[in-house]
Scaffold this active site. Structure first.
Site, PDB file in Angstrom:
ATOM      1  N   HIS A 175       0.842  -1.209   0.031  1.00 54.18           N
ATOM      2  CA  HIS A 175      -0.074   0.072   0.162  1.00 54.18           C
ATOM      3  C   HIS A 175       0.923   1.188   0.209  1.00 54.18           C
ATOM      4  O   HIS A 175       2.111   1.292   0.648  1.00 54.18           O
ATOM      5  CB  HIS A 175      -0.882  -0.093   1.285  1.00 54.18           C
ATOM      6  CG  HIS A 175      -1.945   1.017   1.283  1.00 54.18           C
ATOM      7  ND1 HIS A 175      -1.391   2.334   1.763  1.00 54.18           N
ATOM      8  CD2 HIS A 175      -3.099   1.017   0.738  1.00 54.18           C
ATOM      9  CE1 HIS A 175      -2.554   3.239   1.862  1.00 54.18           C
ATOM     10  NE2 HIS A 175      -3.587   2.525   1.120  1.00 54.18           N
ATOM     11  N   VAL A 180       1.364   3.686   1.837  1.00 50.70           N
ATOM     12  CA  VAL A 180       1.848   4.150   3.067  1.00 50.70           C
ATOM     13  C   VAL A 180       3.167   3.383   3.608  1.00 50.70           C
ATOM     14  O   VAL A 180       3.671   3.653   4.386  1.00 50.70           O
ATOM     15  CB  VAL A 180       1.067   4.595   4.170  1.00 50.70           C
ATOM     16  CG1 VAL A 180       0.033   5.784   3.915  1.00 50.70           C
ATOM     17  CG2 VAL A 180       0.311   3.538   4.674  1.00 50.70           C
ATOM     18  N   LYS A 181       3.140   1.922   2.908  1.00 47.41           N
ATOM     19  CA  LYS A 181       4.116   1.179   3.696  1.00 47.41           C
ATOM     20  C   LYS A 181       5.549   1.484   2.797  1.00 47.41           C
ATOM     21  O   LYS A 181       5.398   2.231   2.139  1.00 47.41           O
ATOM     22  CB  LYS A 181       3.754  -0.092   3.101  1.00 47.41           C
ATOM     23  CG  LYS A 181       2.050  -0.431   3.670  1.00 47.41           C
ATOM     24  CD  LYS A 181       2.115  -0.730   5.475  1.00 47.41           C
ATOM     25  CE  LYS A 181       0.645  -0.547   5.885  1.00 47.41           C
ATOM     26  NZ  LYS A 181      -0.118  -1.457   5.587  1.00 47.41           N
ATOM     27  N   HIS A 182       6.357   0.737   3.078  1.00 43.26           N
ATOM     28  CA  HIS A 182       7.802   0.887   2.733  1.00 43.26           C
ATOM     29  C   HIS A 182       8.211   1.166   1.152  1.00 43.26           C
ATOM     30  O   HIS A 182       8.677   1.924   0.931  1.00 43.26           O
ATOM     31  CB  HIS A 182       8.749  -0.065   3.331  1.00 43.26           C
ATOM     32  CG  HIS A 182       9.082   0.093   4.825  1.00 43.26           C
ATOM     33  ND1 HIS A 182       7.874  -0.232   5.894  1.00 43.26           N
ATOM     34  CD2 HIS A 182       9.897   0.702   5.811  1.00 43.26           C
ATOM     35  CE1 HIS A 182       8.293  -0.063   7.270  1.00 43.26           C
ATOM     36  NE2 HIS A 182       9.390   0.498   7.006  1.00 43.26           N
TER      37      HIS A 182
END
Ligand SMILES: *Cc1c(COP(=O)(O)O)cnc(C)c1O
Length: 395
Positions: free
Chosen positions: A193, A195-197
């Site tokens: 997603h 917002v993830k790394h």
């Protein structure tokens, strides 16, 4: 005299809202996606196994299976382990909805476990207390990017044949006592997603050492069908078999091309996340009423989230007021997460009640997530520090 808060009509620290998380997209990402668009394969093509191999290599696992999103990854993981009707899965009370929802999708029952007050990681003592002969798995969530206590969980789980599923959506690149997240559980799931790394737009990955489980998850993502389209083409056959019931959880070549381009920069981004976290920790060390979550000495933290605990008495305001005051200053704070057993769906269908995870419930009233993403500038970081100081001393 302290400065007038934006909440009370003063000038905000920032004129535009700083989000709590955000993707970084560069020209290499654009080129990769365009390359996939022109490759002739939009889905089930060569970009998928190429990305899977790169991802497996990065975390040090032998197998990686890419799917449509991190939720599909969790569903595939529980299903591959044979979790189903009659089973329970221990789930920490503080996590994203998907960790518990996918237990229900698999036909099993989530049992909520309390968390450690200093880290918000699953509390092994509470897990031990709630373990029964019907426990099929423990979901270990690497909350905020800090690895769950895998060693202690294994001591409970392994002798009883209970599986450990790592929900590592927050923890790509994290380590525990030198071991890499993605290799510390039977199956580890990741999210791509924004917002993830690293991001694929939407996407998910499961890593494992178990080739059989990996094959099962590859079938699961493709309706339970034994041969995918490319394999049938290569073998010049139309035949396939539905071996087990599955879903369409496939990921596209466009998504995998993007995620693979992103993976090349993950270490630099991790370093930047660690720098920002260190700056926050230093800045809040002498600030009354603000206590960051603790980091265990054996943890190589991946810093998906920077979470502080507020002391309402010292600040003379509750979390809701601090949240509103920081938003008014232009700081996009958030709360991760409301304990899952307090949500209406679980109360109605699984009979969960307030009081069953007292530490999670008490901590939920106090936590706040500050903005943290690699593209934040020094000025952005300073704005967050200034606003937290202004609000917590000015209410
Ligand atoms: C993001 C996340 C997921 C689900 O990932 P999606 O890709 O959004 O489906 C699962 N668990 C946790 C803890 C997450 O933060």
């Amino acid at each position: 005299m302290s400065e007038r808060l934006a909440l009370h009509g003063g000038t905000p620290v920032r004129s535009s809202m700083l989000p709590y998380g955000q993707q970084t997209i560069g020209p290499e990402d654009e080129a990769a996606v365009l390359g996939a668009l022109r490759s002739g394969w939009l889905t089930t093509g060569p970009a998928v196994p190429r990305f899977e191999q790169s991802f497996a290599r990065y975390v040090g696992a032998s197998e990686a299976v890419a799917v449509a999103n991190g939720t599909a990854a969790l569903h595939a993981a529980y299903a591959a382990l044979g979790i189903g009707p009659g089973d329970t899965v221990l789930v920490p009370a503080i996590t994203f909805a998907a960790t518990a929802n996918c237990v229900v999708h698999a036909g099993a029952r989530p049992v909520f476990v309390d968390v450690d007050a200093d880290t918000l990681l699953i509390d092994p003592a509470s897990a031990w207390e709630r373990l029964t002969p019907s426990t099929g798995a423990i979901a270990a969530v690497d909350f905020g990017g800090q690895p769950a206590p895998y060693g202690q969980l294994a001591e409970i789980a392994v002798p009883r044949g209970v599986h450990i599923v790592a929900d590592a959506a927050h923890a790509l690149g994290a380590t525990l006592a030198g071991g890499r997240v993605g290799t510390l559980a039977d199956l580890s799931t990741f999210s791509l997603h924004p917002v993830k790394h690293v991001t694929a737009g939407e996407g998910g990955v499961i890593t494992t050492e178990n080739v059989e489980l990996a094959e099962r998850m590859r079938r699961f993502r493709n309706h339970g069908i034994s041969r995918d389209f490319r394999a049938r083409e290569a073998e010049a056959t139309w035949e396939y078999e539905i071996a087990e019931l599955g879903w369409n959880y496939r990921i596209t070549d466009l998504q995998c091309a993007l995620a693979e381009a992103q993976l090349g920069r993950v270490d630099a981004w991790l370093a930047r996340r660690r720098e920002i976290a260190a700056a926050y920790t230093l800045a809040f060390a002498d600030l009354p009423g603000v206590t960051p979550l603790a980091v265990r000495p054996d943890a190589g933290h991946a810093w998906h989230l920077y979470v502080i605990r507020l002391d309402a008495e010292l600040i003379r305001a509750d979390r809701r007021t601090v949240f509103r005051a920081l938003r008014a200053e232009g700081i996009g704070v958030n709360v991760h997460y409301m304990p899952i057993h307090l949500h209406p769906y679980y109360r109605k269908h699984f009979g969960t009640v307030p009081g069953e995870c007292p530490v999670a419930e008490a901590m939920y009233e106090r936590i706040l997530t500050l903005p943290l993403f690699p593209a934040m500038s020094e000025a952005d970081v300073q704005d967050v520090v200034t606003a937290v100081r202004k609000v917590t001393t000015g209410l």
